[in-house]
Design a protein around this motif. Sequence first.
Motif, PDB file in Angstrom:
ATOM      1  N   GLY A   1      19.565  75.301  45.859  1.00  9.39           N
ATOM      2  CA  GLY A   1      19.732  74.629  47.145  1.00  9.39           C
ATOM      3  C   GLY A   1      21.036  73.860  47.282  1.00  9.39           C
ATOM      4  O   GLY A   1      21.948  74.266  47.986  1.00  9.39           O
ATOM      5  N   ILE A   2      21.157  72.716  46.614  1.00 12.60           N
ATOM      6  CA  ILE A   2      22.338  71.863  46.754  1.00 12.60           C
ATOM      7  C   ILE A   2      23.404  72.217  45.709  1.00 12.60           C
ATOM      8  O   ILE A   2      24.590  72.148  45.984  1.00 12.60           O
ATOM      9  CB  ILE A   2      21.940  70.373  46.631  1.00 12.60           C
ATOM     10  CG1 ILE A   2      21.011  69.988  47.777  1.00 12.60           C
ATOM     11  CG2 ILE A   2      23.164  69.477  46.625  1.00 12.60           C
ATOM     12  CD1 ILE A   2      20.456  68.576  47.681  1.00 12.60           C
TER      13      ILE A   2
ATOM     14  N   PRO B   1      16.523  70.090  39.035  1.00 10.52           N
ATOM     15  CA  PRO B   1      17.490  70.119  40.141  1.00 10.52           C
ATOM     16  C   PRO B   1      18.003  68.700  40.387  1.00 10.52           C
ATOM     17  O   PRO B   1      17.460  67.956  41.209  1.00 10.52           O
ATOM     18  CB  PRO B   1      16.665  70.660  41.314  1.00 10.52           C
ATOM     19  CG  PRO B   1      15.257  70.258  40.995  1.00 10.52           C
ATOM     20  CD  PRO B   1      15.158  70.264  39.488  1.00 10.52           C
TER      21      PRO B   1
ATOM     22  N   GLN C   1      16.757  75.542  41.077  1.00  8.32           N
ATOM     23  CA  GLN C   1      16.871  75.976  42.464  1.00  8.32           C
ATOM     24  C   GLN C   1      18.299  75.796  42.954  1.00  8.32           C
ATOM     25  O   GLN C   1      18.913  74.763  42.715  1.00  8.32           O
ATOM     26  CB  GLN C   1      15.893  75.222  43.355  1.00  8.32           C
ATOM     27  CG  GLN C   1      15.880  73.736  43.156  1.00  8.32           C
ATOM     28  CD  GLN C   1      14.835  73.042  43.992  1.00  8.32           C
ATOM     29  OE1 GLN C   1      15.144  72.662  45.115  1.00  8.32           O
ATOM     30  NE2 GLN C   1      13.652  72.875  43.469  1.00  8.32           N
TER      31      GLN C   1
ATOM     32  N   ARG D   1      20.650  67.031  41.759  1.00  3.45           N
ATOM     33  CA  ARG D   1      21.070  66.493  43.055  1.00  3.45           C
ATOM     34  C   ARG D   1      19.891  66.411  44.025  1.00  3.45           C
ATOM     35  O   ARG D   1      19.742  65.431  44.758  1.00  3.45           O
ATOM     36  CB  ARG D   1      22.185  67.333  43.656  1.00  3.45           C
ATOM     37  CG  ARG D   1      23.488  67.206  42.913  1.00  3.45           C
ATOM     38  CD  ARG D   1      24.569  68.013  43.563  1.00  3.45           C
ATOM     39  NE  ARG D   1      25.780  67.987  42.759  1.00  3.45           N
ATOM     40  CZ  ARG D   1      26.776  68.816  42.912  1.00  3.45           C
ATOM     41  NH1 ARG D   1      26.732  69.744  43.839  1.00  3.45           N
ATOM     42  NH2 ARG D   1      27.843  68.733  42.138  1.00  3.45           N
ATOM     43  N   THR D   2      19.087  67.444  44.041  1.00  2.56           N
ATOM     44  CA  THR D   2      17.910  67.445  44.911  1.00  2.56           C
ATOM     45  C   THR D   2      16.988  66.297  44.541  1.00  2.56           C
ATOM     46  O   THR D   2      16.471  65.592  45.401  1.00  2.56           O
ATOM     47  CB  THR D   2      17.158  68.782  44.811  1.00  2.56           C
ATOM     48  OG1 THR D   2      18.049  69.836  45.171  1.00  2.56           O
ATOM     49  CG2 THR D   2      15.936  68.814  45.696  1.00  2.56           C
ATOM     50  N   ARG D   3      16.802  66.097  43.258  1.00  3.25           N
ATOM     51  CA  ARG D   3      15.957  64.999  42.772  1.00  3.25           C
ATOM     52  C   ARG D   3      16.518  63.645  43.215  1.00  3.25           C
ATOM     53  O   ARG D   3      15.774  62.784  43.669  1.00  3.25           O
ATOM     54  CB  ARG D   3      15.885  65.097  41.246  1.00  3.25           C
ATOM     55  CG  ARG D   3      15.071  64.050  40.574  1.00  3.25           C
ATOM     56  CD  ARG D   3      15.074  64.326  39.066  1.00  3.25           C
ATOM     57  NE  ARG D   3      14.660  63.200  38.305  1.00  3.25           N
ATOM     58  CZ  ARG D   3      13.417  62.952  37.933  1.00  3.25           C
ATOM     59  NH1 ARG D   3      12.469  63.794  38.277  1.00  3.25           N
ATOM     60  NH2 ARG D   3      13.119  61.891  37.245  1.00  3.25           N
TER      61      ARG D   3
END
Length: 147
Positions: free
Chosen positions: A121-122, A13, A119, A15-17
């Motif tokens: 999410g973003i 992930p 995921q 962006r999440t990272r």
Amino acid sequence: MSDQSALPVTFRPGRTRAVLLTGGVAIFVVITTVALLLEQLSPGERLSFVFTGAVLFGVLATLARVKVVADETGVTVVNIVSRRHLEWAEILHVNLRPGDPWVFLDLSDGTSLPVLGIQPGIAKERAIADARTLRALAEAHATRDLP
């Protein structure tokens, strides 16, 4: 898509990272700066501030380590505190249903394994594309491994 040219492939992930690691560095820098600027703190107290910042960074870095690596032998799922290698034959289905926080793998032993490396999410579109790619790889290897 040729399985030979597509593998190995890693799903993360991104962006999440980036958000987690950037936030972790920012927290560490701010807490360390505060520790150095507060003159009334003893050396031990300053060290405890820096240690706290390092622990918070470590927690966020651990959350950012999730990934999925698909290669010729199967899939390695790295979640927050666990790592599991699955042979292609063990994966029955790759699921990412609306509202799911991440991909789930239905396994041949009747269990389901969460895959935090994909995921929505973003980056929802990226997660859907990654889930489709992993599903296609699993299906291609499942038919290839049949007797």
